[in-house]
Design a protein around this motif. Structure first.
Motif, PDB file in Angstrom:
ATOM      1  N   GLY A   1      32.898 -11.972 -77.021  1.00  0.00           N
ATOM      2  CA  GLY A   1      33.477 -10.671 -76.699  1.00  0.00           C
ATOM      3  C   GLY A   1      34.188 -10.693 -75.359  1.00  0.00           C
ATOM      4  N   SER A   2      35.146  -9.826 -75.187  1.00  0.00           N
ATOM      5  CA  SER A   2      35.863  -9.722 -73.923  1.00  0.00           C
ATOM      6  C   SER A   2      35.456  -8.444 -73.231  1.00  0.00           C
ATOM      7  CB  SER A   2      37.383  -9.716 -74.168  1.00  0.00           C
ATOM      8  OG  SER A   2      37.739  -8.627 -74.976  1.00  0.00           O
ATOM      9  N   HIS A   3      35.375  -8.533 -71.920  1.00  0.00           N
ATOM     10  CA  HIS A   3      34.964  -7.380 -71.125  1.00  0.00           C
ATOM     11  C   HIS A   3      36.191  -6.611 -70.665  1.00  0.00           C
ATOM     12  CE1 HIS A   3      30.690  -8.445 -70.630  1.00  0.00           C
ATOM     13  NE2 HIS A   3      31.141  -9.668 -70.814  1.00  0.00           N
TER      14      HIS A   3
ATOM     15  N   GLU B   1      40.309 -18.710 -72.824  1.00  0.00           N
ATOM     16  CA  GLU B   1      40.143 -17.269 -73.027  1.00  0.00           C
ATOM     17  C   GLU B   1      39.818 -16.932 -74.467  1.00  0.00           C
ATOM     18  OE1 GLU B   1      42.419 -13.082 -71.871  1.00  0.00           O
ATOM     19  OE2 GLU B   1      43.505 -14.987 -71.804  1.00  0.00           O
ATOM     20  N   GLU B   2      40.363 -17.705 -75.400  1.00  0.00           N
ATOM     21  CA  GLU B   2      40.082 -17.444 -76.815  1.00  0.00           C
ATOM     22  C   GLU B   2      38.601 -17.630 -77.129  1.00  0.00           C
ATOM     23  OE1 GLU B   2      41.700 -16.310 -79.559  1.00  0.00           O
ATOM     24  OE2 GLU B   2      43.136 -15.675 -78.054  1.00  0.00           O
TER      25      GLU B   2
ATOM     26  N   LYS C   1      31.470 -20.820 -67.772  1.00  0.00           N
ATOM     27  CA  LYS C   1      31.191 -22.036 -68.542  1.00  0.00           C
ATOM     28  C   LYS C   1      31.909 -22.006 -69.895  1.00  0.00           C
ATOM     29  CE  LYS C   1      26.664 -23.000 -66.516  1.00  0.00           C
ATOM     30  NZ  LYS C   1      25.200 -22.989 -66.758  1.00  0.00           N
ATOM     31  N   ILE C   2      31.852 -20.850 -70.561  1.00  0.00           N
ATOM     32  CA  ILE C   2      32.525 -20.712 -71.864  1.00  0.00           C
ATOM     33  C   ILE C   2      34.032 -20.869 -71.688  1.00  0.00           C
ATOM     34  CG2 ILE C   2      32.998 -19.113 -73.760  1.00  0.00           C
ATOM     35  CD1 ILE C   2      30.241 -17.834 -73.081  1.00  0.00           C
ATOM     36  N   TYR C   3      34.580 -20.237 -70.639  1.00  0.00           N
ATOM     37  CA  TYR C   3      36.026 -20.318 -70.401  1.00  0.00           C
ATOM     38  C   TYR C   3      36.451 -21.764 -70.112  1.00  0.00           C
ATOM     39  CZ  TYR C   3      40.562 -19.774 -68.175  1.00  0.00           C
ATOM     40  OH  TYR C   3      41.880 -19.896 -67.844  1.00  0.00           O
TER      41      TYR C   3
ATOM     42  N   ALA D   1      45.107 -20.913 -75.948  1.00  0.00           N
ATOM     43  CA  ALA D   1      44.454 -21.177 -74.669  1.00  0.00           C
ATOM     44  C   ALA D   1      44.379 -19.930 -73.805  1.00  0.00           C
ATOM     45  CB  ALA D   1      45.203 -22.293 -73.933  1.00  0.00           C
ATOM     46  N   GLY D   2      45.291 -18.992 -73.966  1.00  0.00           N
ATOM     47  CA  GLY D   2      45.272 -17.763 -73.200  1.00  0.00           C
ATOM     48  C   GLY D   2      45.734 -17.972 -71.772  1.00  0.00           C
ATOM     49  N   ARG D   3      45.321 -17.047 -70.911  1.00  0.00           N
ATOM     50  CA  ARG D   3      45.747 -17.066 -69.515  1.00  0.00           C
ATOM     51  C   ARG D   3      44.970 -18.096 -68.702  1.00  0.00           C
ATOM     52  NH1 ARG D   3      44.884 -10.664 -68.937  1.00  0.00           N
ATOM     53  NH2 ARG D   3      43.138 -11.298 -70.282  1.00  0.00           N
ATOM     54  N   ASP D   4      45.646 -18.635 -67.684  1.00  0.00           N
ATOM     55  CA  ASP D   4      45.000 -19.579 -66.779  1.00  0.00           C
ATOM     56  C   ASP D   4      44.402 -18.771 -65.633  1.00  0.00           C
ATOM     57  OD1 ASP D   4      44.263 -21.453 -64.889  1.00  0.00           O
ATOM     58  OD2 ASP D   4      45.954 -22.773 -65.298  1.00  0.00           O
ATOM     59  N   PHE D   5      43.112 -18.472 -65.729  1.00  0.00           N
ATOM     60  CA  PHE D   5      42.466 -17.610 -64.751  1.00  0.00           C
ATOM     61  C   PHE D   5      42.448 -18.225 -63.357  1.00  0.00           C
ATOM     62  CE2 PHE D   5      39.770 -15.312 -68.194  1.00  0.00           C
ATOM     63  CZ  PHE D   5      40.869 -14.517 -68.499  1.00  0.00           C
ATOM     64  N   TYR D   6      42.283 -19.540 -63.276  1.00  0.00           N
ATOM     65  CA  TYR D   6      42.273 -20.200 -61.975  1.00  0.00           C
ATOM     66  C   TYR D   6      43.629 -20.082 -61.293  1.00  0.00           C
ATOM     67  CZ  TYR D   6      37.791 -22.237 -63.347  1.00  0.00           C
ATOM     68  OH  TYR D   6      36.490 -22.404 -63.731  1.00  0.00           O
ATOM     69  N   LYS D   7      44.682 -20.250 -62.082  1.00  0.00           N
ATOM     70  CA  LYS D   7      46.036 -20.151 -61.529  1.00  0.00           C
ATOM     71  C   LYS D   7      46.340 -18.721 -61.105  1.00  0.00           C
ATOM     72  CE  LYS D   7      50.824 -21.460 -62.582  1.00  0.00           C
ATOM     73  NZ  LYS D   7      51.728 -22.042 -63.598  1.00  0.00           N
ATOM     74  N   LEU D   8      45.875 -17.752 -61.900  1.00  0.00           N
ATOM     75  CA  LEU D   8      46.109 -16.345 -61.562  1.00  0.00           C
ATOM     76  C   LEU D   8      45.510 -15.991 -60.201  1.00  0.00           C
ATOM     77  CD1 LEU D   8      45.501 -14.587 -64.999  1.00  0.00           C
ATOM     78  CD2 LEU D   8      47.643 -14.596 -63.717  1.00  0.00           C
ATOM     79  N   LEU D   9      44.322 -16.534 -59.911  1.00  0.00           N
ATOM     80  CA  LEU D   9      43.665 -16.231 -58.641  1.00  0.00           C
ATOM     81  C   LEU D   9      44.052 -17.210 -57.534  1.00  0.00           C
ATOM     82  CD1 LEU D   9      40.037 -15.315 -59.782  1.00  0.00           C
ATOM     83  CD2 LEU D   9      41.915 -13.774 -59.211  1.00  0.00           C
ATOM     84  N   GLY D  10      44.752 -18.281 -57.902  1.00  0.00           N
ATOM     85  CA  GLY D  10      45.184 -19.246 -56.894  1.00  0.00           C
ATOM     86  C   GLY D  10      44.047 -20.074 -56.329  1.00  0.00           C
ATOM     87  N   VAL D  11      43.054 -20.407 -57.170  1.00  0.00           N
ATOM     88  CA  VAL D  11      41.919 -21.222 -56.722  1.00  0.00           C
ATOM     89  C   VAL D  11      41.809 -22.461 -57.608  1.00  0.00           C
ATOM     90  CG1 VAL D  11      40.651 -19.241 -55.825  1.00  0.00           C
ATOM     91  CG2 VAL D  11      40.294 -19.947 -58.202  1.00  0.00           C
ATOM     92  N   SER D  12      41.075 -23.446 -57.130  1.00  0.00           N
ATOM     93  CA  SER D  12      40.868 -24.664 -57.913  1.00  0.00           C
ATOM     94  C   SER D  12      39.719 -24.456 -58.899  1.00  0.00           C
ATOM     95  CB  SER D  12      40.541 -25.842 -56.990  1.00  0.00           C
ATOM     96  OG  SER D  12      39.230 -25.706 -56.466  1.00  0.00           O
TER      97      SER D  12
END
Length: 355
Positions: free
Chosen positions: A98-100, A90-91, A83-85, A21-32
């Motif tokens: 591809g990852s940026h 993240e996978e 949308k993909i995420y 699943a990788g990193r939780d991007f929403y949690k990292l930024l503290g947004v819903s």
């Protein structure tokens, strides 16, 4: 034994899914997960200012944290990647699309006004001119912060047919004039390079008006200035110019305003509300006599400090008293005198002292 093995398999599967699943991007930024793009950008900007390695030199994890929020911003600020995420995590980004590099683009969109100068240039490389443009902003925008989008039509060098003379320089050349005779002369030598032409390209620049920014402060975009055919482009700078406000005046982190009240209110007291720059109400209560020129200071109701948005200045209110016009009956005059119980006082003095 079979049940035990089954539980182990389930545990391994859960761990594997967590890793994929990788990193939780929403949690990292503290947004819903329903956050708008603007909310994502604001959250990223705030965290980037806090977690930037230049501001946390003693934290060995600062760079990793900064990269994490950078990757989160890079993904969630792009509608397609988001949308993909949301579907595959993240996978899913890495496998199919591809990852940026999180540092590849957002440094061009955001500017961080700290550190040791940021962009190092080779002094030997020629560069185009810098451009400085005025940007008028409201006091409301300086109080709450805002994103402003600017369209830049930038001349960009593109290859064209043919060649051109470049890197021209003066060199000494020795010519044999005869037996034992030589002559040195100076002549111009040029290289032949690919011909180029300047083409106007449209680029959208996003500038953040940060809470607490001050009048005259500059916001640079590195490399967005005038181009140089044989070198690097200059920088584009926006100079913040605060518009005059009809109610509030800013002095440093303090805000000043005036309130006119009636003579009755000045004598018996009053309650009222002021609508602040972000729309919230500031309660004003006076239960004692208010004289012309009296001041009230409301702590924490001034401007946010640019370096520390949690610190705010004062709101300083000066009261003006609107005296009634017209004549007062003799009987009313005596009633007023009996109520006020003031002795007659006439004093002549130099009121300009201290100014």
């Amino acid at each position: 034994m079979a049940m035990s093995l089954w539980h182990v398999c389930i545990l391994v599967l859960h761990l594997s899914l967590a890793v994929l699943a990788g990193r939780d991007f929403y949690k990292l930024l503290g947004v819903s997960k329903k956050a708008t793009t603007r909310e994502i950008k604001k959250a990223y900007r705030k965290l980037a200012m806090e977690l930037h390695p230049d501001r946390n030199p003693d934290d060995p994890t600062a760079e990793e944290k900064f990269k994490d929020i950078g990757a989160a911003y890079e993904c969630l600020s792009d509608a397609d990647q988001r949308k993909i995420y949301d579907r595959h995590g993240e996978e899913g980004l890495k496998e199919g699309h591809g990852s940026h590099d999180p540092f590849s683009s957002f440094f061009g969109d955001f500017h961080f006004g700290f550190g040791g100068g940021g962009h190092n240039r080779d002094p030997e490389i020629p560069r185009g001119d810098d451009i400085t443009m005025d940007l008028e902003v409201t006091l409301e925008e300086l109080y709450s912060g805002e994103f402003v989008e600017m369209v830049r039509f930038k001349p960009v060098a593109r290859e064209a047919p043919g060649v051109r003379r470049c890197n021209c320089r003066q060199e000494m050349k020795t010519i044999q004039m005869g037996p034992g005779r030589f002559q040195m002369s100076q002549h111009e030598v040029c290289d032949e390079c690919q011909n180029v032409r300047l083409v106007n390209e449209e680029k959208l620049l996003e500038l953040e008006i940060e809470p607490g920014m001050v009048d005259g402060q500059e916001y640079p975009f590195v490399g967005e200035g005038e181009p140089h055919i044989d070198g690097e482009p200059g920088d584009l700078r926006f100079k913040i110019l605060a518009q005059k406000h009809p109610i509030f005046e800013r002095r440093g982190d303090d805000l000043y305003t005036n309130i006119s009240i009636s003579l009755t209110e000045a004598l018996v007291g009053f309650e009222m509300e002021i609508t602040h720059l972000d729309g919230h109400k500031v309660q004003i209560v006076r239960d004692k006599i208010t004289w012309p020129g009296a001041r009230m200071r409301k702590k924490g109701e001034g401007m946010p400090n640019y370096e520390n948005n949690h610190a705010r200045g004062f709101l300083i209110i000066t009261f003006d008293v609107d005296f009634p016009k017209g004549d007062i009956a003799e009987s009313e005059k005596q009633d007023i005198a009996n109520i006020l119980k003031q002795e007659p006082m006439q004093r002549v003095y130099n009121g300009l002292q201290g100014y």
